[in-house]
Scaffold this motif. Structure first.
Motif, PDB file in Angstrom:
ATOM      1  N   PHE A  20      -5.550  -6.588  -6.268  1.00 40.00           N
ATOM      2  CA  PHE A  20      -5.180  -4.858  -5.933  1.00 40.00           C
ATOM      3  C   PHE A  20      -4.188  -4.915  -5.793  1.00 40.00           C
ATOM      4  O   PHE A  20      -3.130  -3.715  -6.450  1.00 40.00           O
ATOM      5  N   ILE A  21      -3.315  -5.783  -5.678  1.00 43.64           N
ATOM      6  CA  ILE A  21      -1.703  -6.064  -4.794  1.00 43.64           C
ATOM      7  C   ILE A  21      -0.967  -6.227  -6.100  1.00 43.64           C
ATOM      8  O   ILE A  21       0.044  -4.876  -6.868  1.00 43.64           O
ATOM      9  N   VAL A  22      -1.165  -6.895  -6.952  1.00 42.25           N
ATOM     10  CA  VAL A  22      -0.898  -7.110  -8.381  1.00 42.25           C
ATOM     11  C   VAL A  22      -1.222  -5.246  -8.920  1.00 42.25           C
ATOM     12  O   VAL A  22      -0.147  -5.159 -10.216  1.00 42.25           O
ATOM     13  N   LEU A  23      -2.146  -4.709  -8.933  1.00 42.75           N
ATOM     14  CA  LEU A  23      -2.021  -4.192  -9.784  1.00 42.75           C
ATOM     15  C   LEU A  23      -1.000  -2.742  -9.341  1.00 42.75           C
ATOM     16  O   LEU A  23      -0.849  -1.159 -10.052  1.00 42.75           O
ATOM     17  N   MET A  24      -1.137  -2.464  -7.722  1.00 45.44           N
ATOM     18  CA  MET A  24      -0.266  -1.659  -7.253  1.00 45.44           C
ATOM     19  C   MET A  24       1.300  -1.632  -7.165  1.00 45.44           C
ATOM     20  O   MET A  24       1.773  -0.834  -8.165  1.00 45.44           O
ATOM     21  N   LEU A  80      -4.629  -5.547   4.963  1.00 46.87           N
ATOM     22  CA  LEU A  80      -5.177  -5.874   6.890  1.00 46.87           C
ATOM     23  C   LEU A  80      -6.683  -5.791   6.220  1.00 46.87           C
ATOM     24  O   LEU A  80      -7.794  -6.188   6.770  1.00 46.87           O
ATOM     25  N   THR A  81      -7.405  -4.741   5.399  1.00 53.38           N
ATOM     26  CA  THR A  81      -8.587  -4.765   5.254  1.00 53.38           C
ATOM     27  C   THR A  81      -9.155  -6.639   5.195  1.00 53.38           C
ATOM     28  O   THR A  81     -10.395  -6.824   4.766  1.00 53.38           O
ATOM     29  N   GLY A  82      -8.291  -6.721   3.452  1.00 54.18           N
ATOM     30  CA  GLY A  82      -8.892  -8.118   3.534  1.00 54.18           C
ATOM     31  C   GLY A  82      -8.969  -9.484   4.419  1.00 54.18           C
ATOM     32  O   GLY A  82      -9.358 -10.157   4.434  1.00 54.18           O
ATOM     33  N   LEU A  83      -8.210  -9.223   5.725  1.00 53.29           N
ATOM     34  CA  LEU A  83      -7.875 -10.020   6.529  1.00 53.29           C
ATOM     35  C   LEU A  83      -8.774  -9.867   7.543  1.00 53.29           C
ATOM     36  O   LEU A  83      -9.578 -11.479   7.760  1.00 53.29           O
TER      37      LEU A  83
END
Length: 119
Positions: A20-24, A80-83
């Protein structure tokens, strides 16, 4: 078995966060490059990310902030949601391992203690 499931769910969560981070980040790069909005790359990236970015753009506009920072805010929320999810997986895993251990030694009080601690 519980350890293997925990390992799987933790790694799957980490993989989803990274993807998701890579996509963003790709979204940020595509927006900065100012590509043709009708090109395949631009349309695909926007189609995949708009459902997450658009609501945050509206929220940023309400706070009179620049909506171009919405993808960065999405990255922060995903982290934050992943953590939170990783913490939940670890807590449930430790609770199940404790209940398994308490059942093995035959202690109903320990079973209850691990269940209450896991809640």
């Amino acid at each position: 078995m519980i350890e293997r499931l925990t390992w799987f769910f933790e790694n799957a969560t980490i993989a989803l966060i990274v993807a998701f981070i890579v996509l963003m980040i790709v979204r940020l790069i595509v927006d900065a490059m100012d590509l043709n909005p009708f090109g395949a790359t631009h349309r695909t990236v926007r189609r995949l990310t708009d459902s997450f970015v658009i609501p945050l753009r509206g929220l940023l506009r309400e706070f009179h902030a620049d909506p171009k920072y919405a993808p960065i805010l999405v990255i922060v929320i995903v982290i934050l949601t992943g953590l939170l999810v990783l913490n939940l997986i670890g807590t449930v895993s430790r609770m199940l391992l404790g209940v398994e251990w308490a059942l093995r030694i035959g202690s109903p009080a320990a079973v209850l203690g691990f269940i209450l601690h896991g809640l």
